[in-house]
Design a protein around this motif. Sequence first.
Motif, short mmCIF file in Angstrom:
data_model
loop_
_atom_site.label_atom_id
_atom_site.label_comp_id
_atom_site.label_asym_id
_atom_site.label_seq_id
_atom_site.Cartn_x
_atom_site.Cartn_y
_atom_site.Cartn_z
N PRO A 106 0.80 -1.23 0.00
CA PRO A 106 0.00 0.00 0.00
C PRO A 106 0.83 1.28 0.00
N PHE A 107 2.01 1.27 0.58
CA PHE A 107 2.87 2.46 0.50
C PHE A 107 3.24 2.75 -0.95
N HIS A 108 3.56 1.71 -1.70
CA HIS A 108 3.91 1.89 -3.12
C HIS A 108 2.69 2.36 -3.90
N GLN A 109 1.55 1.74 -3.64
CA GLN A 109 0.33 2.10 -4.36
C GLN A 109 -0.13 3.52 -4.05
N ALA A 110 0.22 4.02 -2.86
CA ALA A 110 -0.11 5.40 -2.49
C ALA A 110 0.91 6.39 -3.07
N GLU A 111 1.90 5.86 -3.78
CA GLU A 111 2.95 6.67 -4.41
C GLU A 111 3.79 7.42 -3.38
N LEU A 112 4.07 6.74 -2.27
CA LEU A 112 4.92 7.31 -1.23
C LEU A 112 6.39 7.32 -1.63
N PHE A 113 6.81 6.35 -2.43
CA PHE A 113 8.23 6.17 -2.69
C PHE A 113 8.74 7.03 -3.84
N GLU A 114 9.87 7.64 -3.60
CA GLU A 114 10.60 8.34 -4.65
C GLU A 114 11.45 7.35 -5.44
N ARG A 115 11.96 6.33 -4.72
CA ARG A 115 12.86 5.36 -5.35
C ARG A 115 12.74 4.03 -4.61
N VAL A 116 12.90 2.95 -5.36
CA VAL A 116 12.93 1.60 -4.80
C VAL A 116 14.11 0.87 -5.41
N ASP A 117 14.97 0.31 -4.57
CA ASP A 117 16.09 -0.50 -5.03
C ASP A 117 15.87 -1.94 -4.59
N ILE A 118 16.10 -2.87 -5.52
CA ILE A 118 15.95 -4.30 -5.24
C ILE A 118 17.23 -5.01 -5.65
N CYS A 119 17.76 -5.85 -4.75
CA CYS A 119 18.93 -6.66 -5.11
C CYS A 119 18.89 -7.97 -4.34
N ARG A 120 19.60 -8.96 -4.87
CA ARG A 120 19.74 -10.22 -4.14
C ARG A 120 20.54 -9.96 -2.88
N TRP A 121 20.28 -10.76 -1.86
CA TRP A 121 20.94 -10.59 -0.57
C TRP A 121 21.44 -11.93 -0.09
N ARG A 122 22.67 -11.95 0.42
CA ARG A 122 23.25 -13.19 0.96
C ARG A 122 23.13 -13.17 2.47
N LYS A 123 22.54 -14.22 3.00
CA LYS A 123 22.49 -14.38 4.45
C LYS A 123 23.89 -14.74 4.92
N ALA A 124 24.52 -13.85 5.64
CA ALA A 124 25.84 -14.15 6.20
C ALA A 124 25.71 -14.35 7.71
N TYR A 125 25.20 -13.35 8.40
CA TYR A 125 24.94 -13.44 9.83
C TYR A 125 23.48 -13.05 10.08
N VAL A 126 22.76 -13.91 10.76
CA VAL A 126 21.38 -13.64 11.14
C VAL A 126 21.24 -14.05 12.60
N ASP A 127 20.71 -13.14 13.41
CA ASP A 127 20.54 -13.39 14.85
C ASP A 127 21.85 -13.85 15.50
N GLY A 128 22.96 -13.25 15.08
CA GLY A 128 24.25 -13.56 15.67
C GLY A 128 24.86 -14.88 15.24
N LYS A 129 24.25 -15.52 14.26
CA LYS A 129 24.75 -16.82 13.78
C LYS A 129 25.34 -16.68 12.39
N ASN A 130 26.51 -17.29 12.20
CA ASN A 130 27.17 -17.32 10.90
C ASN A 130 26.49 -18.37 10.04
N LEU A 131 25.91 -17.96 8.91
CA LEU A 131 25.21 -18.88 8.03
C LEU A 131 26.01 -19.21 6.76
N LEU A 132 27.25 -18.75 6.72
CA LEU A 132 28.07 -19.00 5.52
C LEU A 132 28.62 -20.41 5.50
#
Length: 98
Positions: A72-98
């Motif tokens: 709904p934020f996007h549909q309300a035209e709130l955003f000036e810019r949106v960036d999307i990229c792949r993300w690698r889980k390296a550390y989540v909740d203090g745990k090394n996932l590599l």
Amino acid sequence: MPYMIETFDKPGHHDLRLQSRDVHLAYLDAHAHLLIACGAKLVDDGESATGGLYLLDVESRDEAQNFIEADPFHQAELFERVDICRWRKAYVDGKNLL
């Protein structure tokens, strides 16, 4: 595969963010199964948001794009810019996932 979506609000659109917030949060609740994490980016006062960050577990960039375009934020035209990229889980909740 995780994707990171970073959004940047249009300047001067704080009222629009507040008006759309409840329906935005309901959208996130309905799609919580896709969210690794998400939240607003705040200015130093800790009150005013300038955009958001979503870590999303979907299979493709198209799915990430569809997710943010249905927000709904996007549909309300709130955003000036949106960036999307792949993300690698390296550390989540203090745990090394590599």
